[in-house]
Scaffold this active site. Structure first.
Site, short mmCIF file in Angstrom:
data_model
loop_
_atom_site.label_atom_id
_atom_site.label_comp_id
_atom_site.label_asym_id
_atom_site.label_seq_id
_atom_site.Cartn_x
_atom_site.Cartn_y
_atom_site.Cartn_z
CG ASP A 7 -27.68 70.40 -9.42
OD1 ASP A 7 -28.03 70.87 -10.51
OD2 ASP A 7 -27.61 71.08 -8.38
CD GLU A 67 -32.37 71.33 -14.36
OE1 GLU A 67 -32.58 72.52 -14.65
OE2 GLU A 67 -32.43 70.87 -13.21
CG ASP A 141 -25.89 72.05 -4.82
OD1 ASP A 141 -25.85 72.79 -5.81
OD2 ASP A 141 -25.73 72.45 -3.65
#
Length: 162
Positions: A7, A67, A141
């Site tokens: 992340d 992501e 996170d």
């Protein structure tokens, strides 16, 4: 298979390494990489790059999942800073010879919850349940990093069943 979920963030980057053995998925290690907001941007990027290189070398993942970058038009500076962080993480991955796979936020959420617009709290609970964790993964996170790694595991498993 060892999948490292990331992340990306300039101040806090979450990570979670999953090991897949047959149908069993377990957490090997999870945590955060931090930089100081008091340092200039170039120093923070240099530190993040060094921390990531060390982490990738130490954990030896076979794949890294992140992501996709997405930002609201109201926060363009956040998107640019996130892009800088992603860039040095991708560079460290390339230097380590580890392929990087990106997934959209809705695909990650749908792969874990069945809904593409699940809340952060729902995602944390699903990550906890899927990995058999005693407590919710913290900080967020880390939960996000584990979620993207789980998404990649789900995609790879589905591909092997075809």
């Amino acid at each position: 298979m060892r999948v490292l979920g990331i992340d990306p963030g300039l101040q806090v980057t979450g990570y979670g390494l999953l090991a897949v053995r047959g149908a069993r998925v377990s957490v090997v290690e999870a945590g955060v990489l931090r930089t100081s907001e008091r340092d200039p941007l170039e120093a923070r990027l240099h530190r993040l790059h060094g921390l990531a290189r060390g982490l990738f070398h130490e954990l030896a993942p076979e794949a890294i999942a992140v992501e996709n970058l997405y930002s609201h038009y109201r926060h363009p500076v956040t998107a640019i800073l996130m892009g800088h962080a992603r860039g040095v993480l991708f560079l460290a991955a390339a230097e380590a010879g580890v392929p990087v796979v990106s997934y959209g936020a809705t695909r990650i959420k749908k792969s874990l919850t069945g809904a593409g617009h699940a809340s952060k709290a729902q995602m944390q609970r699903m990550v906890q349940s899927a990995l058999g964790l005693k407590t919710l993964p913290e900080p967020p996170d880390v939960a996000d990093a584990l979620a993207v790694a789980l998404c990649h595991c789900n995609v790879v498993v589905r591909q092997t069943w075809k």
